[in-house]
Design an enzyme around this catalytic site. Structure first.
Site, PDB file in Angstrom:
ATOM      1  N   GLU A  63       0.421  -1.235   0.331  1.00  0.00           N
ATOM      2  CA  GLU A  63       0.354   0.034  -0.051  1.00  0.00           C
ATOM      3  C   GLU A  63       0.665   1.320   0.684  1.00  0.00           C
ATOM      4  O   GLU A  63       0.284   2.498  -0.384  1.00  0.00           O
ATOM      5  CB  GLU A  63      -0.531   0.052   1.405  1.00  0.00           C
ATOM      6  N   ARG A  71      13.179   6.579   5.133  1.00  0.00           N
ATOM      7  CA  ARG A  71      13.782   8.195   6.027  1.00  0.00           C
ATOM      8  C   ARG A  71      15.073   7.574   6.546  1.00  0.00           C
ATOM      9  O   ARG A  71      15.877   5.780   6.632  1.00  0.00           O
ATOM     10  CB  ARG A  71      12.917   7.835   7.602  1.00  0.00           C
ATOM     11  N   SER A  85      20.110  12.751  15.245  1.00  0.00           N
ATOM     12  CA  SER A  85      19.590  11.519  15.288  1.00  0.00           C
ATOM     13  C   SER A  85      20.771  10.773  16.777  1.00  0.00           C
ATOM     14  O   SER A  85      20.537  10.020  17.495  1.00  0.00           O
ATOM     15  CB  SER A  85      18.425  11.225  14.666  1.00  0.00           C
ATOM     16  N   LYS A 141      21.785   8.654  19.735  1.00  0.00           N
ATOM     17  CA  LYS A 141      21.841   7.118  20.060  1.00  0.00           C
ATOM     18  C   LYS A 141      23.171   6.434  20.583  1.00  0.00           C
ATOM     19  O   LYS A 141      22.877   6.088  20.813  1.00  0.00           O
ATOM     20  CB  LYS A 141      21.360   6.425  19.068  1.00  0.00           C
ATOM     21  N   ASP A 172      20.062   1.383  12.551  1.00  0.00           N
ATOM     22  CA  ASP A 172      19.200   1.647  11.499  1.00  0.00           C
ATOM     23  C   ASP A 172      18.954   2.659  11.449  1.00  0.00           C
ATOM     24  O   ASP A 172      17.863   3.808  11.503  1.00  0.00           O
ATOM     25  CB  ASP A 172      17.453   2.073  12.547  1.00  0.00           C
ATOM     26  N   GLU A 180       4.772  -5.695  24.807  1.00  0.00           N
ATOM     27  CA  GLU A 180       3.651  -6.204  26.081  1.00  0.00           C
ATOM     28  C   GLU A 180       1.960  -4.660  25.259  1.00  0.00           C
ATOM     29  O   GLU A 180       1.406  -4.650  26.113  1.00  0.00           O
ATOM     30  CB  GLU A 180       4.269  -5.429  27.399  1.00  0.00           C
ATOM     31  N   GLU A 216      17.514  -0.924   8.243  1.00  0.00           N
ATOM     32  CA  GLU A 216      16.062  -1.643   9.268  1.00  0.00           C
ATOM     33  C   GLU A 216      14.721  -1.268   8.479  1.00  0.00           C
ATOM     34  O   GLU A 216      14.908  -0.033   7.382  1.00  0.00           O
ATOM     35  CB  GLU A 216      15.886  -1.330  10.664  1.00  0.00           C
TER      36      GLU A 216
END
Length: 247
Positions: A51, A56, A62, A66, A85, A126, A152
């Site tokens: 779809e 990115r 960023s 990390k 990633d 979870e 990723e």
């Protein structure tokens, strides 16, 4: 950075730019691969499994944040080894089965190396999050060398993507301190989204079965000859003779 002189700063910027470009090129290459699979799949199977595709590239800010969180050495080689990633592609599919079909297609490509697979569909987080995550490595051919770049790939359904987008907005609004009642409602929404995906998958399989039966019937109709209002069954011996002549 404060200790870098102008020459060293320019050298660092050049090195960082080239480093980031390899990930950008890897995204371009993977995006092309996915679009080829999409077009082939639609032509062969008369069904478009994809779809949306969203690419990115993490910003240098960023990335370095990390690195600090992971307590990794601050070098480009260290970043390449520890941060998998920097480049990312999110693929939104129509149905659950499309996710695994597309995943298999990507993993079976000879120039792609599979480093890690995390199936949050079979084993959701979870909080209810569901998606299939792949860490893949592919070659990028530069002017003077070949770089093997990690990225990723996230593959999910429309319902999964809608839920993940809502959850992200809520966490951003509450600065990760989300009230308990909202967390519970999010989990219920994730369960509802999963039930919807299963229902839609069932409908999809039923429609596909009907299409296959119709195709068999249409193929069978090809052995009949209609003249005005009369229909004649072509003799089996005549069909064999025509087949042998075609050969």
């Amino acid at each position: 950075m404060a200790n870098l002189d102008l020459k060293n700063l320019q050298s660092f910027k050049t090195e960082l730019t080239r480093f980031m470009m390899t990930y950008k090129f890897a995204l371009d290459e993977m995006n092309t691969k996915i679009k080829i699979l999409q077009e082939e799949f639609e032509y062969v199977h008369e069904h478009n499994p994809i779809e949306h595709i969203k690419c990115r590239l993490k910003s240098p800010e960023s990335i370095f944040k990390k690195v600090i969180r992971k307590n990794c050495p601050l070098s480009l080689q260290s970043i390449k080894s520890h941060i998998k990633d920097i480049a990312g592609i999110r693929i939104t599919c129509s149905f659950l089965s499309d996710i695994y079909t597309l995943s298999d297609m990507l993993q079976n490509q000879s120039d792609i190396r599979v480093l890690e697979v995390k199936d949050y569909i079979k084993e959701p987080k979870e909080n209810g999050y569901q998606s299939l995550h792949l860490i893949l490595e592919l070659p990028v051919f530069m002017t003077d060398r070949t770089e093997y770049v990690c990225m990723e790939v996230q593959i999910r359904t429309i319902a999964m993507d809608f839920w993940a987008s809502l959850e992200h907005k809520i966490y951003y609004k509450y600065n990760s301190e989300v009230p308990t009642h909202l967390l519970n409602e999010l989990k219920e929404a994730a369960d509802s989204a999963a039930a919807l995906d299963r229902k839609m998958e069932g409908i999809h399989k039923e429609v596909d079965t009907i299409k296959k039966r119709k195709k068999v019937y249409e193929d069978a109709e090809d052995t009949k000859l209609t003249i005005q209002d009369q229909t004649f069954e072509l003799p089996a011996d005549l069909l064999k003779l025509l087949e042998s002549n075609d050969e």
